[in-house]
Each structure stands twice: as C-alpha cells, then as structure tokens.
Scaffold this active site. Structure first.
Site, PDB file in Angstrom:
ATOM      1  CB  SER A  16      -0.647   0.127   1.450  1.00  0.00           C
ATOM      2  OG  SER A  16      -1.697   1.190   1.713  1.00  0.00           O
TER       3      SER A  16
ATOM      4  NE  ARG B 134     -25.269 -13.867 -42.616  1.00  0.00           N
ATOM      5  CZ  ARG B 134     -23.226 -14.493 -42.477  1.00  0.00           C
ATOM      6  NH1 ARG B 134     -23.520 -14.090 -41.775  1.00  0.00           N
ATOM      7  NH2 ARG B 134     -23.214 -14.977 -43.190  1.00  0.00           N
TER       8      ARG B 134
END
Length: 321
Positions: A163, A203
C-alpha cells in the site's frame, strides 16, 4: 472459434495447475483441524484439508465443463443466409454438403450439423463454462481474502500487495483480482444468453454485435483470473498456530452439537443451554455435573474427534486433477 479455443486451452491449463497445487495442500493439511464457519460464525470443527479439497472439486468440475465446451466449438461456413446456395450452384450439392466438415477439420474445430448463424449454443455453453470456472475461483479468492484478515490470519498469499499510504499492509492482491473477475462474469454470461435469445431471422441485427465484445471480455477475465489462481494456489501459506487459536476461541463450544447429543438426554435442553453460557471453562462446568460423572469430558471436547468424513474427502481426491 479459433481464438476462443486457444483461450480455453490456456484457461484449462491454469485450472489444472490450480487444482494440482490445492490437492498437494489438501493432502499436506489433511488432519489440521480448523473451525468451520456458517453464516460467518463458528459452526463445528472441520479440517483445512477438507476445505481445500472442496475448492479442488469446484475447479475440477469447472474444468470438465470448459473442456467439453471447447471441444464442441464448431466451425462456421454457411454462406450468406445459412443455405450454402453459392457453393451448391458452383460445385454441386455433394461438394457443398461436405464443405463445412472439411473446413472444420482443416481448422481443428468441430464439424457443425448445419450453419448456426442464429443457433448460438456454442457461445452460450462456452460462456456458461467460463462463468462456472470464475465462480469456482471466486470462492477460493473470497475464502483466502477472509482468512487472511489479520484478526483471523489462517491463510496468506505468498506475496501480498503493498500500500502506498500504509506500508504495514500485505494486501491479498491476487484474491482481489480474482474476486473482481468472478463478480463481473455472471452479467457477461447473461448478456450472451440475451444475445442468443434475440438472434432472429437468418442473421441477427445487433445480437451478434453485443456477443462479440462480451465474449472477448469474458475470455480475458478467465485468462487473468486463472493465471492468478494458479500462482495463488502454488504460493498459499497456512499458519497452523492461527488455525489452532481460532479453533479454541469458543472454549469448546464449537462442539455444542456433539455435546447436545450426549448431555441433553441427561440434563435436559434448558440446563444444557444454560451450560453453554458464561465465561467459565466448559470442561470444568461439565465435570461439575453429577450426570456427567462417567463421561470422558476431554475426549468429548477434542475437536479432532469430531471432524466426521472431512479427512476422507481429501483421500478421495484423484491422483491427477
């Protein structure tokens, strides 16, 4: 389909590596007794090995499903609207009928029964398998993240993330990344199903276009999470002292299920419930009961004697995951 196949191959390799590393861990810690937790609270004793074995089974099942979905990925060669009319017109019916299977064989994909412009099961089944894989890895990551909290401290990643503001922290960075992927995956899988359900005509108009980026993202998440999981499993560390400390937190009350079966018939439910209250050592309180004079109190309060089938769950793991 070629990209999906190659990505699935890579994910499968990482899933197997994860399962193999966890299997080693399960066997190593087969008899390390730990507190099982249900609804976040101590429940009854289990073993670390049994917990890891459960993770292995989840990963193995996901790998089986992903392998099946990968092997079923078909080639697509259907012409403009799925009739192969141009091939028939040019080369004849026999040639056109054999063309998709020959094309699939050349690519190393499954031969389709027919063109599948709007039959999107290859995509949804692949998506479901990827989501299941990420679910399985997410369970592992969530457990590791929880059990690596400093106040629990039973597990730790091999190398935690730092950190910038809090140098004392060792964040479970890989668990965080895996969980992030697991949390995002179900919505992506749902989008694939929605696209499949709206693949209309011969399609579809828009469904394909929603499907492509969604599948790519799901594959990316699976690739990243499985790679992190394999590394996490290989480097995972156990702190037996923390496991033992947490197991003893309840002062033997983690064995209340067992004690109830033995003591309630002797002293009744009301006195048994009272027995579990207060801070006095439970063993001493039981020994004070005239009705318990013949009992092996130390044996009753030994968590190692109440792990049920947990050790066997490790023994049943296959030699190769």
């Amino acid at each position: 389909m070629l990209v999906a196949r190659d990505a699935a191959d890579a994910v499968l390799g990482q899933l197997r590596a994860t399962a193999e590393a966890l299997t080693v861990g399960a066997r190593t810690h087969r008899d390390v007794v730990a507190a099982a937790r249900t609804l976040t609270q101590h429940a009854v004793p289990t073993t670390v090995g049994a917990r890891l074995a459960g993770w292995v089974r989840g990963v193995d099942r996901a790998a089986v499903r992903l392998e099946a979905a990968r092997d079923a990925l078909p080639a697509q060669l259907g012409g403009a609207a799925g009739t192969l009319a141009a091939s028939v017109d040019e080369f004849g019916v026999g040639f056109a009928a054999a063309l998709p299977a020959a094309y699939a064989a050349e690519l190393g994909l499954a031969a389709p029964d027919a063109p599948w412009h709007t039959a999107r099961w290859p995509i949804t089944e692949l998506g479901d398998a990827l989501v299941q894989a990420l679910d399985a890895l997410g369970v592992i990551a969530a457990d590791v993240a929880t059990l690596s909290r400093p106040e629990i401290g039973e597990l730790a990643e091999g190398s935690g993330g730092g950190s910038s503001a809090m140098p004392q922290k060792a964040n479970p960075a890989e668990s965080v990344l895996i969980r992030s992927a697991a949390l995002r995956a179900p919505q992506l899988g749902a989008t694939l199903h929605l696209a499949a359900a709206t693949a209309v005509d011969e399609r579809p108009d828009g469904a394909w276009h929603a499907e492509w980026p969604t599948l790519r993202e799901l594959l990316r998440l699976a690739l990243g999470a499985s790679a992190h999981a394999a590394h996490l499993a290989a480097e995972l560390r156990l702190d037996p002292a923390a496991v033992r400390r947490n197991l003893e937190l309840s002062g033997g009350r983690i064995l209340a299920e067992r004690l109830a079966r033995v003591l309630v018939p002797r002293i009744g439910a009301e006195r048994f419930a009272e027995l579990l209250t207060g801070d006095a050592p439970l063993a001493d309180r039981i020994r004070e009961l005239p009705e318990a004079a013949d009992l092996d109190v130390e044996g009753l309060l030994d968590p190692a004697g109440y792990t049920g089938l947990a050790p066997g769950f490790v023994d049943e793991l296959g030699g190769d995951s």
